[in-house]
Design a protein around this motif. Structure first.
Motif, PDB file in Angstrom:
ATOM      1  N   ALA A   1       0.830  -1.205   0.000  1.00 34.51           N
ATOM      2  CA  ALA A   1       0.000   0.000   0.000  1.00 34.51           C
ATOM      3  C   ALA A   1       0.866   1.257   0.000  1.00 34.51           C
ATOM      4  O   ALA A   1       0.601   2.206  -0.744  1.00 34.51           O
ATOM      5  CB  ALA A   1      -0.930   0.002   1.211  1.00 34.51           C
ATOM      6  N   PHE A   2       1.900   1.265   0.832  1.00 39.87           N
ATOM      7  CA  PHE A   2       2.777   2.429   0.915  1.00 39.87           C
ATOM      8  C   PHE A   2       3.440   2.695  -0.434  1.00 39.87           C
ATOM      9  O   PHE A   2       3.470   3.839  -0.902  1.00 39.87           O
ATOM     10  CB  PHE A   2       3.838   2.198   1.999  1.00 39.87           C
ATOM     11  N   THR A   3       3.936   1.657  -1.076  1.00 41.92           N
ATOM     12  CA  THR A   3       4.598   1.819  -2.368  1.00 41.92           C
ATOM     13  C   THR A   3       3.639   2.358  -3.422  1.00 41.92           C
ATOM     14  O   THR A   3       3.994   3.269  -4.188  1.00 41.92           O
ATOM     15  CB  THR A   3       5.195   0.475  -2.832  1.00 41.92           C
ATOM     16  N   MET A   4       2.441   1.811  -3.461  1.00 43.23           N
ATOM     17  CA  MET A   4       1.466   2.264  -4.462  1.00 43.23           C
ATOM     18  C   MET A   4       1.078   3.723  -4.236  1.00 43.23           C
ATOM     19  O   MET A   4       1.076   4.527  -5.175  1.00 43.23           O
ATOM     20  CB  MET A   4       0.224   1.387  -4.422  1.00 43.23           C
ATOM     21  N   VAL A   5       0.735   4.052  -2.992  1.00 41.26           N
ATOM     22  CA  VAL A   5       0.259   5.405  -2.714  1.00 41.26           C
ATOM     23  C   VAL A   5       1.387   6.419  -2.852  1.00 41.26           C
ATOM     24  O   VAL A   5       1.210   7.483  -3.460  1.00 41.26           O
ATOM     25  CB  VAL A   5      -0.401   5.477  -1.318  1.00 41.26           C
ATOM     26  N   ILE A   6       2.557   6.108  -2.325  1.00 39.34           N
ATOM     27  CA  ILE A   6       3.644   7.095  -2.363  1.00 39.34           C
ATOM     28  C   ILE A   6       4.169   7.297  -3.785  1.00 39.34           C
ATOM     29  O   ILE A   6       4.553   8.408  -4.151  1.00 39.34           O
ATOM     30  CB  ILE A   6       4.778   6.744  -1.377  1.00 39.34           C
ATOM     31  N   SER A   7       4.155   6.258  -4.607  1.00 35.24           N
ATOM     32  CA  SER A   7       4.647   6.428  -5.986  1.00 35.24           C
ATOM     33  C   SER A   7       3.758   7.395  -6.761  1.00 35.24           C
ATOM     34  O   SER A   7       4.256   8.265  -7.482  1.00 35.24           O
ATOM     35  CB  SER A   7       4.753   5.089  -6.702  1.00 35.24           C
TER      36      SER A   7
END
Length: 170
Positions: A108-114
């Motif tokens: 989730a962090f990778t998807m949202v932050i990207s």
């Protein structure tokens, strides 16, 4: 650990993850409102400052919820197959939910932050089309909240089991 703090921690974790999920989904909506055009597999468009703000808030809430659950829940570690076989069901559940929560956080962090970082640029850019990463990351936040609550509750149960065992032995 305070006695009945779980009555506050569990709803707090869930609310933070739900709000993070909603903010991620709203960021996706805000991103779609900005002018975009597609050229084959590339997508070009202006960044959305609103999507940037919402995505950043979602990322912060997701991270804070994870930190709170891990700090207040304590650490449950299983270091060997033998220890796993001898562990109580609560300890097995705690270990499994801890691992799953870290995996969900990473995804989730990778998807949202990207996508949030893609919206932080002040110029028009073209990149490979990435469909619905904010939406999917936001949806994973909901599952992350459920797994964190499971982790917290199971760790509290493990610590209570240990306390009762120590009282019976001593």
């Amino acid at each position: 650990m305070a006695k009945n703090i779980g009555i506050l921690v569990c709803p707090l974790i869930m609310v933070m993850d739900i709000v993070a999920g909603v903010l991620g989904i709203k960021a996706e909506i805000a991103q779609k409102k900005v002018e975009h055009y597609r050229a084959w597999i590339f997508e070009c468009g202006d960044p959305s400052y609103q999507a940037f703000k919402l995505g950043l808030a979602a990322t912060v809430l997701l991270s804070v919820a994870h930190v709170i659950a891990n700090l207040l829940g304590g650490c449950i570690c299983i270091t060997s197959k033998e220890e796993l076989d001898q562990a109580s069901p609560n300890k097995q559940l705690a270990a499994a939910s801890l691992i799953l929560s870290w995996i969900l956080l990473a995804v989730a962090f990778t998807m949202v932050i990207s996508e949030t970082l893609a919206n932080s640029k002040s110029r028009r850019d073209c990149r490979l089309a990435q469909h619905h990463l904010l939406f999917i990351g936001g949806a994973i936040c909901f599952i992350h909240g459920l797994i964190l609550v499971t982790y917290y509750v199971s760790t509290v149960a493990v610590f209570r089991e240990k306390k009762k065992l120590n009282e019976h032995e001593g």
